[in-house]
Enzyme design. Structure first.
Site, PDB file in Angstrom:
ATOM      1  N   ARG A 175       0.849  -1.200   0.000  1.00  0.00           N
ATOM      2  CA  ARG A 175       0.000   0.000   0.000  1.00  0.00           C
ATOM      3  C   ARG A 175       0.879   1.243   0.000  1.00  0.00           C
ATOM      4  O   ARG A 175       1.666   1.461   0.927  1.00  0.00           O
ATOM      5  CB  ARG A 175      -0.948   0.024   1.201  1.00  0.00           C
ATOM      6  CG  ARG A 175      -1.779   1.306   1.222  1.00  0.00           C
ATOM      7  CD  ARG A 175      -3.040   1.230   2.055  1.00  0.00           C
ATOM      8  NE  ARG A 175      -2.819   1.270   3.474  1.00  0.00           N
ATOM      9  CZ  ARG A 175      -3.788   1.439   4.371  1.00  0.00           C
ATOM     10  NH1 ARG A 175      -5.043   1.574   3.973  1.00  0.00           N
ATOM     11  NH2 ARG A 175      -3.518   1.444   5.658  1.00  0.00           N
ATOM     12  N   ASP A 457      -4.668   3.458  14.300  1.00  0.00           N
ATOM     13  CA  ASP A 457      -3.707   3.944  13.314  1.00  0.00           C
ATOM     14  C   ASP A 457      -4.155   5.313  12.839  1.00  0.00           C
ATOM     15  O   ASP A 457      -5.073   5.902  13.420  1.00  0.00           O
ATOM     16  CB  ASP A 457      -3.504   2.938  12.181  1.00  0.00           C
ATOM     17  CG  ASP A 457      -4.683   2.853  11.232  1.00  0.00           C
ATOM     18  OD1 ASP A 457      -5.666   3.582  11.438  1.00  0.00           O
ATOM     19  OD2 ASP A 457      -4.605   2.064  10.277  1.00  0.00           O
TER      20      ASP A 457
HETATM   21  C1  LIG Z   1      -7.471   1.491   9.242  1.00  0.00           C
HETATM   22  C2  LIG Z   1      -6.296   0.884   8.569  1.00  0.00           C
HETATM   23  O1  LIG Z   1      -5.636   1.496   7.835  1.00  0.00           O
HETATM   24  S1  LIG Z   1      -5.872  -0.691   8.924  1.00  0.00           S
HETATM   25  C3  LIG Z   1      -4.313  -1.016   8.143  1.00  0.00           C
HETATM   26  C4  LIG Z   1      -3.193  -0.423   8.835  1.00  0.00           C
HETATM   27  N1  LIG Z   1      -3.024  -0.923  10.178  1.00  0.00           N
HETATM   28  C5  LIG Z   1      -2.261  -2.008  10.426  1.00  0.00           C
HETATM   29  O2  LIG Z   1      -1.682  -2.541   9.521  1.00  0.00           O
HETATM   30  C6  LIG Z   1      -2.171  -2.466  11.835  1.00  0.00           C
HETATM   31  C7  LIG Z   1      -1.545  -3.818  11.906  1.00  0.00           C
HETATM   32  N2  LIG Z   1      -1.427  -4.314  13.254  1.00  0.00           N
HETATM   33  C8  LIG Z   1      -0.422  -3.980  14.073  1.00  0.00           C
HETATM   34  O3  LIG Z   1       0.393  -3.141  13.753  1.00  0.00           O
HETATM   35  C9  LIG Z   1      -0.321  -4.722  15.373  1.00  0.00           C
HETATM   36  O4  LIG Z   1      -1.141  -5.836  15.381  1.00  0.00           O
HETATM   37  C10 LIG Z   1      -0.703  -3.887  16.608  1.00  0.00           C
HETATM   38  C11 LIG Z   1       0.208  -2.693  16.714  1.00  0.00           C
HETATM   39  C12 LIG Z   1      -2.124  -3.422  16.556  1.00  0.00           C
HETATM   40  C13 LIG Z   1      -0.509  -4.785  17.856  1.00  0.00           C
HETATM   41  O5  LIG Z   1       0.798  -5.262  17.781  1.00  0.00           O
HETATM   42  P1  LIG Z   1       1.525  -5.977  18.996  1.00  0.00           P
HETATM   43  O6  LIG Z   1       1.326  -5.174  20.224  1.00  0.00           O
HETATM   44  O7  LIG Z   1       2.909  -6.272  18.558  1.00  0.00           O
HETATM   45  O8  LIG Z   1       0.683  -7.290  19.145  1.00  0.00           O
HETATM   46  P2  LIG Z   1       1.126  -8.632  19.847  1.00  0.00           P
HETATM   47  O9  LIG Z   1       2.170  -8.371  20.868  1.00  0.00           O
HETATM   48  O10 LIG Z   1      -0.104  -9.316  20.307  1.00  0.00           O
HETATM   49  O11 LIG Z   1       1.729  -9.440  18.640  1.00  0.00           O
HETATM   50  C14 LIG Z   1       2.017 -10.821  18.702  1.00  0.00           C
HETATM   51  C15 LIG Z   1       2.914 -11.178  17.559  1.00  0.00           C
HETATM   52  O12 LIG Z   1       2.230 -10.999  16.331  1.00  0.00           O
HETATM   53  C16 LIG Z   1       2.936 -10.097  15.497  1.00  0.00           C
HETATM   54  N3  LIG Z   1       1.962  -9.251  14.815  1.00  0.00           N
HETATM   55  C17 LIG Z   1       0.910  -8.621  15.365  1.00  0.00           C
HETATM   56  N4  LIG Z   1       0.223  -7.957  14.425  1.00  0.00           N
HETATM   57  C18 LIG Z   1       0.872  -8.181  13.273  1.00  0.00           C
HETATM   58  C19 LIG Z   1       0.618  -7.750  11.955  1.00  0.00           C
HETATM   59  N5  LIG Z   1      -0.431  -6.982  11.674  1.00  0.00           N
HETATM   60  N6  LIG Z   1       1.471  -8.126  11.007  1.00  0.00           N
HETATM   61  C20 LIG Z   1       2.523  -8.926  11.288  1.00  0.00           C
HETATM   62  N7  LIG Z   1       2.803  -9.370  12.526  1.00  0.00           N
HETATM   63  C21 LIG Z   1       1.971  -9.006  13.506  1.00  0.00           C
HETATM   64  C22 LIG Z   1       3.768  -9.282  16.442  1.00  0.00           C
HETATM   65  O13 LIG Z   1       4.870  -8.704  15.787  1.00  0.00           O
HETATM   66  C23 LIG Z   1       4.132 -10.300  17.491  1.00  0.00           C
HETATM   67  O14 LIG Z   1       5.186 -11.099  17.008  1.00  0.00           O
HETATM   68  P3  LIG Z   1       6.179 -11.925  18.019  1.00  0.00           P
HETATM   69  O15 LIG Z   1       5.320 -12.776  18.896  1.00  0.00           O
HETATM   70  O16 LIG Z   1       7.018 -12.696  17.069  1.00  0.00           O
HETATM   71  O17 LIG Z   1       6.926 -10.879  18.773  1.00  0.00           O
HETATM   72  O1  LIG Z   2      -7.321   1.898   5.421  1.00  0.00           O
HETATM   73  C1  LIG Z   2      -8.271   1.446   5.965  1.00  0.00           C
HETATM   74  C2  LIG Z   2      -9.218   2.218   6.690  1.00  0.00           C
HETATM   75  O2  LIG Z   2     -10.148   1.642   7.271  1.00  0.00           O
HETATM   76  O3  LIG Z   2      -9.038   3.441   6.719  1.00  0.00           O
HETATM   77 MG   LIG Z   3      -7.335   4.090   5.486  1.00  0.00          MG
END
Ligand SMILES: CC(=O)SCCNC(=O)CCNC(=O)[C@H](O)C(C)(C)COP(=O)(O)OP(=O)(O)OC[C@H]1O[C@@H](n2cnc3c(N)ncnc32)[C@H](O)[C@@H]1OP(=O)(O)O
Ligand SMILES: O=CC(=O)O
Ligand SMILES: [Mg+2]
Length: 544
Positions: A175, A457
């Protein structure tokens, strides 16, 4: 790898790397920024940067009319596109099953975890989940390049845990940032370049060959479009790049997020403009709510309630999701659902509730006919797959066959109708509390953060701060009878900052940037004119 700086800059003579000495070193040492990359960026800027400026002006003009009382509507001039029969080009095999897509930031560990997870697609995010520091942008591109080359491992310095990319990883989609953002570290003819061009060109140039060799292709998510003319710009860029690299037309594939209120009225047109390169639309539900507030900011009769009330079964959100499915499937495109913002909990009882909540949310989307959906955390993949499998069944990979033909047409009135629900003091306080914590994290380089069990986010934080701004502007009356004024919000902000301090502890508060975040938030919510995107003023603090 040390690379000759002069070469790097002079191969693309109108392009200059800006920033601190450190920023230049980062650029010099990165092998994703090579003469070929610069040359592509330069050509794309030369041909299309002016158009971005025009399109942004057109956005502002349209907004002026809406501010004066007009409402967004389906365009009379494009009735023919909506009324005639046409379909998008075929969808590549590896994009036909997208029932769960995991979104995540582009740091090395999460790219490995994301690609290794049991999702069909990993959406690597340079947008809502990334703070655009030069370091993160470049290392993010390097991480994706390494992942595509299949040559990726990582040892976490804090835990010493070793991570390695699996061979059969998820399909990768990148993205890029929205058209409103500029990449301050690179100037074309003296002007900062469109950030989207930077992300697109660097990813494309470094990876297209390897992706094609592996039997996949360069796949992009395009965020925050506001009109079909913006989609037309992307179509021209894709075609220009395909020609330049001598690739079959339609090699590059994209999915566009429909996450602005103006864009929901132009979905057919967006698909049409991009018909050679598009495969799907996605309900970016959080930015959509933000855009609803921002676009209709002057319309006193369309103020939303507390954020918690704006769920996918609220009528405006349901109309948006159903219209997206119907529009996509009529044209042979897939319809991807939005992000469930919940994240798993370590407490078993809480987690059970969260999984049920996510299951129900995904079931609504699957019932509408979506082909797949987004999750923020790998712990939510299985439950989301289960919700979709009930509808998709064993004999299909998607729901492209669900046409919603028998639905009554979805009207502009439905799309614009605000949902019912209370506007409460608790709602304002929660918005302030979340925005404070989020902005603090953002200016420290973290753009997706867990706060109170939700993924926050840029998109969700935008809802928080624009909602407060709008409630002040219209002096909204809260459920407890209080009128929302600047004075009231200011006093609540001071109290919420004190609560944050108590929550995080004096040490973290002192060494964090909570007060800076509070000042920024105060400036945004008390401003006379609504600030377009919070990332604009926040970027100054990030860069500093
Ligand atoms: C509205 C929008 O735009 S949505 C799209 C943009 N937003 C995103 O992409 C958010 C993605 N999610 C994240 O960034 C994370 O899940 C968070 C920040 C919300 C929470 O993250 P954490 O606090 O690290 O969660 P947690 O500790 O439970 O994670 C457990 C494991 O899963 C991994 N993990 C968690 N979420 C993700 C993810 N989305 N992608 C890859 N790995 C992940 C962590 O790195 C961690 O790895 P480890 O056990 O090897 O250390
Ligand atoms: O990028 C996703 C959203 O819900 O905003
Ligand atoms: Mg968005």
């Amino acid at each position: 790898m040390a690379i000759n700086t002069i070469d790097k800059i002079t191969t693309a003579s109108s392009l200059v790397i800006k920033g601190s000495h450190q920023d230049r070193i980062v650029a010099e040492q990165s092998d994703v920024l090579m003469p070929g990359t610069f040359s592509l960026i330069e050509k794309v800027c030369e041909n299309f940067a002016d158009e971005v400026a025009h399109l942004l002006k057109a956005r502002a003009q349209k907004q002026l009319s809406i501010d004066k009382g007009e409402l967004p509507h389906f365009l009379p001039d494009t009735q023919k596109v909506r009324g005639s029969d046409w379909r998008i080009a075929s969808i590549p095999h590896d994009l036909l099953d997208r029932r769960v897509e995991l979104a995540g930031p582009v740091d090395r560990k999460r790219v490995i975890n994301g690609l290794n997870a049991n999702a069909k697609v990993f959406m690597a995010d340079f947008e809502d989940a990334l703070t655009p520091s030069w370091q993160q942008l470049i290392s993010g591109q390097e991480n994706l390049r390494d992942a595509i080359n299949g040559d990726m491992d990582y040892t976490c310095p804090e835990t010493n845990q070793y991570y390695q990319l699996k061979a059969d990883s998820a399909v990768l989609m990148c993205r890029v940032r929205g058209l409103h953002m500029s990449e301050m570290h690179m100037a074309f003819k003296g002007e900062a370049i469109p950030a989207a061009f930077f992300d697109f060109c660097v990813y494309f140039h470094n990876n297209y060959l390897k992706l094609l060799e592996k039997g996949t292709a360069p796949y992009f998510y395009i965020p925050k479009l506001e009109s079909h003319l913006e989609a037309r710009l992307w179509a021209k860029i894709f075609s220009f790049v395909e020609e330049r690299y001598c690739l079959r037309p339609g090699t590059i594939k994209c999915t566009c997020l429909i996450e602005t209120l103006p864009a929901v009225f132009e979905m057919d047109e967006i698909l049409y403009e991009l018909r050679s390169n598009i495969v799907a639309l996605n309900c970016g539900r959080w930015d959509y709510i933000f855009s609803y507030i921002k676009t209709l900011k002057n319309h006193k009769d369309r103020i939303l309630p507390d954020r918690q009330a704006v769920t996918m079964d609220a009528s405006l959100m349901s109309a948006y999701s159903r219209l997206l499915v119907k529009t996509c499937h009529k044209r042979g495109a897939m319809a991807i659902g939005g992000m469930a913002a919940c994240i798993p909990s370590e407490m078993a009882a809480d987690n059970e509730k969260i999984l049920t909540q996510v299951f129900n949310d995904k079931q609504v989307e699957a019932h509408h006919g979506h082909d797949g959906t987004w999750v923020a955390h790998e712990g939510l993949i299985d439950v989301s797959i289960a919700a979709f499998e009930q509808y998709i069944g064993e004999n299909h990979a998607n729901q492209l066959h669900v046409t919603r033909d028998v639905d009554a047409p979805i009207s502009a009135k439905e799309l614009l109708m605000p949902c019912q629900g209370e506007r409460t003091e608790a709602g304002i306080r929660l918005n302030l509390h979340i925005a404070l914590q989020y902005i603090q994290a953002w200016i420290n380089g973290q753009a997706s953060v867990p706060i109170y069990g939700l993924m926050e986010d840029a998109a969700t934080a935008e809802i928080a701060r624009t909602s407060i701004w709008q409630w002040i502007k219209h002096q909204v009356s809260l459920s407890n009878g209080q009128i929302v004024t600047k004075l009231l919000v200011k006093s609540m902000l001071i109290e919420e900052l004190a609560k944050v301090k108590q929550e995080v502890g004096v040490n973290e508060f002192t060494h964090g940037r909570y007060t800076e975040a509070a000042v920024l938030l105060e400036n945004m919510v008390l401003a006379d004119e609504l600030i377009g995107f919070l990332t604009e003023p926040a970027s100054n603090l990030l860069i500093a």
